[in-house]
Design an enzyme around this catalytic site. Structure first.
Site, PDB file in Angstrom:
ATOM      1  N   SER A  64      -0.551 -12.253   4.694  1.00 24.00           N
ATOM      2  CA  SER A  64      -1.380 -13.406   4.315  1.00 24.00           C
ATOM      3  C   SER A  64      -2.726 -13.041   3.716  1.00 24.00           C
ATOM      4  CB  SER A  64      -1.621 -14.292   5.530  1.00 24.00           C
ATOM      5  OG  SER A  64      -0.505 -15.086   5.731  1.00 24.00           O
ATOM      6  N   LYS A  67      -3.285 -14.031   0.286  1.00 23.69           N
ATOM      7  CA  LYS A  67      -3.579 -15.434  -0.051  1.00 23.69           C
ATOM      8  C   LYS A  67      -4.997 -15.588  -0.601  1.00 23.69           C
ATOM      9  CE  LYS A  67      -0.337 -17.122   3.472  1.00 23.69           C
ATOM     10  NZ  LYS A  67      -0.218 -17.729   4.822  1.00 23.69           N
ATOM     11  N   TYR A 191       5.999 -15.964  -3.630  1.00 27.12           N
ATOM     12  CA  TYR A 191       5.194 -15.912  -2.403  1.00 27.12           C
ATOM     13  C   TYR A 191       5.606 -14.737  -1.516  1.00 27.12           C
ATOM     14  CZ  TYR A 191       3.733 -17.409   2.303  1.00 27.12           C
ATOM     15  OH  TYR A 191       3.218 -17.443   3.581  1.00 27.12           O
ATOM     16  N   TYR A 239      -6.093 -19.145  10.887  1.00 23.38           N
ATOM     17  CA  TYR A 239      -5.256 -20.257  11.363  1.00 23.38           C
ATOM     18  C   TYR A 239      -5.950 -20.994  12.502  1.00 23.38           C
ATOM     19  CZ  TYR A 239      -2.100 -17.383   8.694  1.00 23.38           C
ATOM     20  OH  TYR A 239      -1.559 -16.634   7.708  1.00 23.38           O
ATOM     21  N   VAL A 257      -0.018 -11.326   9.192  1.00 19.69           N
ATOM     22  CA  VAL A 257       0.852 -10.999  10.325  1.00 19.69           C
ATOM     23  C   VAL A 257       1.284  -9.532  10.357  1.00 19.69           C
ATOM     24  CG1 VAL A 257       1.808 -13.258  10.947  1.00 19.69           C
ATOM     25  CG2 VAL A 257       2.894 -11.918   9.156  1.00 19.69           C
TER      26      VAL A 257
HETATM   27  N1  GLU Z   1       4.502 -13.962   4.711  1.00 13.58           N
HETATM   28  C1  GLU Z   1       4.112 -14.495   5.990  1.00 13.58           C
HETATM   29  C2  GLU Z   1       4.834 -15.805   6.243  1.00 13.58           C
HETATM   30  O1  GLU Z   1       4.998 -16.546   5.341  1.00 13.58           O
HETATM   31  C3  GLU Z   1       2.639 -14.677   5.989  1.00 13.58           C
HETATM   32  C4  GLU Z   1       2.109 -15.138   7.304  1.00 13.58           C
HETATM   33  C5  GLU Z   1       0.874 -14.378   7.718  1.00 13.58           C
HETATM   34  O2  GLU Z   1       0.638 -13.253   7.290  1.00 13.58           O
HETATM   35  O3  GLU Z   1       0.126 -14.918   8.525  1.00 13.58           O
HETATM   36  O4  GLU Z   1       5.273 -16.091   7.316  1.00 13.58           O
END
Ligand code: GLU
Length: 303
Positions: A64, A67, A191, A239, A257
């Site tokens: 993430s 992002k 993505y 989050y 993650v």
């Molecule tokens: N590629 C992961 C997902 O879509 C990203 C989530 C993350 O890194 O928090 O679940």
């Protein structure tokens, strides 16, 4: 900042001594296999000095954290248009929550929860072939990091595609609310691949330099945009653990993650930390711990 070197070495020793590494993400098999007993931290300061300790040459899945880069690109491509499709408020929910998306009629709370990041990726994609959008994303990350040695781990992308039922559900939900321009398959393909970018903490700390807002460090995006990206990292970057991170660490950060966190001390430093074991919010356990200690010792806080 001579003491930063010894500070990082002490932090590394302390993290290893404490044990209790926690568990890596278990919903992506390729990530679940990673040995949790690893820790690395790199700090790049505004004058370009690099300080590091621990496993700083090991590649990890940044997930993430990408992002932040896709959001910078999407805002560059379509400016404020993006905010018609995604909000800017903390979610207070898990990163992959479906219930909130239904209640809010397909407009995700912010660009860092999965639903919002899928829309942001869709904005970057915008009718192009996924390979062209991915080329732009990789190029942006490489320029930010100042390294061409940054790649996508195809096995991680495949693993996530195979097990990405939640993300498929979110993408189809978005499509049902007419909030996807490309097909769920194309948007998610893009993505999953950008989430599967691998970096070392050294590369990631360099890639975060443009977020320090020090013009001579990088002019990748405007100062106004740097401030906005940092604001979103602070309020939404962890989050439903974003409030806790702001309270304990006090600077903007974005977690993934894979166990990485990119944290920014505006005007002063870009910090990348990695340890694969996650806390209950899905953010790196020791990464958060180490950043809290480092920020306290260095007196780094935006408050
Ligand atoms: N590629 C992961 C997902 O879509 C990203 C989530 C993350 O890194 O928090 O679940």
């Amino acid at each position: 900042m001579a003491n930063l070197n010894s500070l990082l070495r002490d932090l590394d020793a302390q993290m290893r001594e404490d044990g209790n590494w926690g568990e890596p993400a278990n919903y992506i098999p390729e990530l679940a296999r990673v040995d949790p007993a690893q820790f690395g931290i790199t700090v790049v300061t505004a004058d370009g000095k690099v300080f590091s300790a621990g496993d700083t040459d090991t590649l990890f899945s940044v997930q993430s954290i990408t992002k932040v880069f896709t959001l910078a690109i999407a805002l560059g491509r379509s400016g404020d248009q993006l905010w018609k499709r995604v909000g800017r408020e903390p979610s207070g929910r898990a990163f992959n929550s479906i219930v909130q998306l239904e209640r809010e009629e397909g407009r995700p709370r912010n660009p860092f929860i999965n639903a919002g990041a899928i829309v942001t990726t869709d904005e970057v994609l915008d009718g192009r072939a996924p390979r062209d959008a991915l080329a732009e994303i990789i190029q942006f990350i490489r320029s930010a990091a100042g390294s061409n040695e940054i790649h996508i781990n195809e096995a991680v992308a495949a693993s996530e595609t195979e097990h990405g039922h939640r993300n498929f559900a979110l993408a189809h939900f978005l499509a049902s609310f007419n909030n996807l321009k490309s097909t769920p398959e194309m948007t998610l393909g893009t993505y999953f691949h950008h989430c599967a970018v691998e970096m070392t903490t050294t590369q990631l700390a360099h890639a975060g330099r443009f977020l320090m807002g020090v013009p001579k460090m990088s002019r990748l995006v405007s100062m106004a945009r740097v401030r906005r990206l940092n604001a979103l990292m602070l309020t939404c970057g962890h989050y439903d653990g974003s409030g806790d991170f702001a309270y304990r660490v006090g600077i903007p950060g974005k977690s993934g993650v894979g166990g990485g966190i990119l944290a920014i001390v505006p005007g002063k430093a870009s910090v990348a930390v990695w340890s694969p074991g996650l806390n209950t919010y899905g953010n790196s356990n020791k990464g958060t711990e180490a950043l809290a200690l480092l920020a306290r010792k260095m007196n780094w806080s935006i408050f």
